[in-house]
Motif scaffolding. Structure first.
Motif, PDB file in Angstrom:
ATOM      1  N   GLU A  24      36.218  97.274  53.489  1.00 52.77           N
ATOM      2  CA  GLU A  24      37.434  97.633  52.761  1.00 52.77           C
ATOM      3  C   GLU A  24      38.297  98.624  53.531  1.00 52.77           C
ATOM      4  N   SER A  68      40.751  85.688  44.945  1.00 56.97           N
ATOM      5  CA  SER A  68      40.303  86.513  46.058  1.00 56.97           C
ATOM      6  C   SER A  68      39.181  85.803  46.802  1.00 56.97           C
ATOM      7  N   ASP A 123      36.657  87.173  47.568  1.00 60.33           N
ATOM      8  CA  ASP A 123      35.418  87.751  47.047  1.00 60.33           C
ATOM      9  C   ASP A 123      34.590  86.716  46.293  1.00 60.33           C
ATOM     10  N   MET A 155      32.481  92.257  56.611  1.00 62.03           N
ATOM     11  CA  MET A 155      33.788  92.452  55.983  1.00 62.03           C
ATOM     12  C   MET A 155      33.785  93.804  55.264  1.00 62.03           C
ATOM     13  N   HIS A 176      43.370  93.447  51.994  1.00 68.73           N
ATOM     14  CA  HIS A 176      42.432  94.510  51.611  1.00 68.73           C
ATOM     15  C   HIS A 176      41.061  94.361  52.273  1.00 68.73           C
ATOM     16  N   ARG A 177      40.954  93.530  53.286  1.00 69.59           N
ATOM     17  CA  ARG A 177      39.673  93.332  53.944  1.00 69.59           C
ATOM     18  C   ARG A 177      39.862  93.319  55.464  1.00 69.59           C
TER      19      ARG A 177
END
Length: 247
Positions: A8, A187, A189, A6, A26-27
């Motif tokens: 950016e 997110s 993340d 993954m 955003h990924r």
């Protein structure tokens, strides 16, 4: 099998060996899938060791473990169902190269497993060619339950490979994407904090050196045999050349 990272920023390698698609706003996911993973082990069991029975993957892997790293110079191109990354071609067929009188079925089985890992190493090279730094790999799925394949993958990639405690990584990722879309988590993340690592396997230096030396030969064989694959396809047009794509 598949390998993805993954990132950016979107990007692909100059030779088109990997895909790049949007994952979230955003990924992006950069990577490639291979057609021939666990199915190669199933084929090896049916074709080379039917006496072990239908549910004998553990015994089959134990058989492969009797052969040395590099299978005594035997290389298998595991293209039983053509191949996707990084070749993306319906032409290739499976092939054993380097067979001698000294080889036994344990060498053939191990070479099949090594061929799958070497193909993933080619995908890793394409991921890096797309401008991505890869320092660690995390692996899941059925093959990850085999200690031999765990070590073989780490050796072939030349990187530490970490294995999460849960094997259903795709389902977990899909759940995280859904939760982000619904606003239940800020997110995806968060995945970095939610995935518990069960074991990290580090490459054995000697084995990694052997696979690194064999990888260019493995890659060259595809190019060298492409004319042969083309001729086989012309001579046997009724034989299947490409499977239905898997998810």
């Amino acid at each position: 099998g598949a390998m993805r990272v993954m990132v950016e920023r979107p990007g692909v390698d100059p030779l088109g060996g990997v895909f790049c698609y949007a994952l979230t706003e955003h990924r992006w996911a950069v990577g490639g899938a291979i057609n021939n993973g666990g199915i190669v082990l199933k084929w090896a069991g049916a074709a080379l060791a039917p006496d072990l029975g239908e549910h004998s993957e553990e015994d089959l892997v134990a058989l492969a473990a009797r052969a040395p790293v590099g299978s005594g110079g035997l290389i298998m191109l595991p293209y039983l169902h053509s191949e996707r990354a990084p070749h993306w071609s319906a032409l290739p067929r499976g092939a054993y190269v380097g067979l001698t009188h000294a080889h036994r079925r344990e060498h053939l089985v191990r070479a099949a497993l090594e061929g799958v890992c070497q193909q993933l190493a080619l995908v890793l090279s394409s991921v890096r060619a797309a401008g991505n730094e890869v320092r660690e790999v995390r692996a899941g799925g059925g093959f990850a339950r085999s200690g031999l394949w765990r070590q073989m993958l780490a050796d072939a990639l030349g990187l530490p490979v970490s294995f999460p405690a849960a094997h259903e990584g795709s389902s977990f990722g899909a759940a995280l994407l859904g939760m982000e879309a619904l606003g239940l988590i800020p997110s995806i993340d968060l995945a970095a904090d939610l995935v518990r690592i069960e074991e990290t396997v580090r490459p054995d230096p000697a084995a990694a050196a052997t696979y690194a030396a064999l990888l260019p030969l493995f890659a060259e064989l595809y190019e060298a045999l492409t004319p042969t694959f083309t001729s086989i396809r012309r001579m046997a047009p009724g034989l299947p050349t490409s499977p239905e794509p898997s998810a």
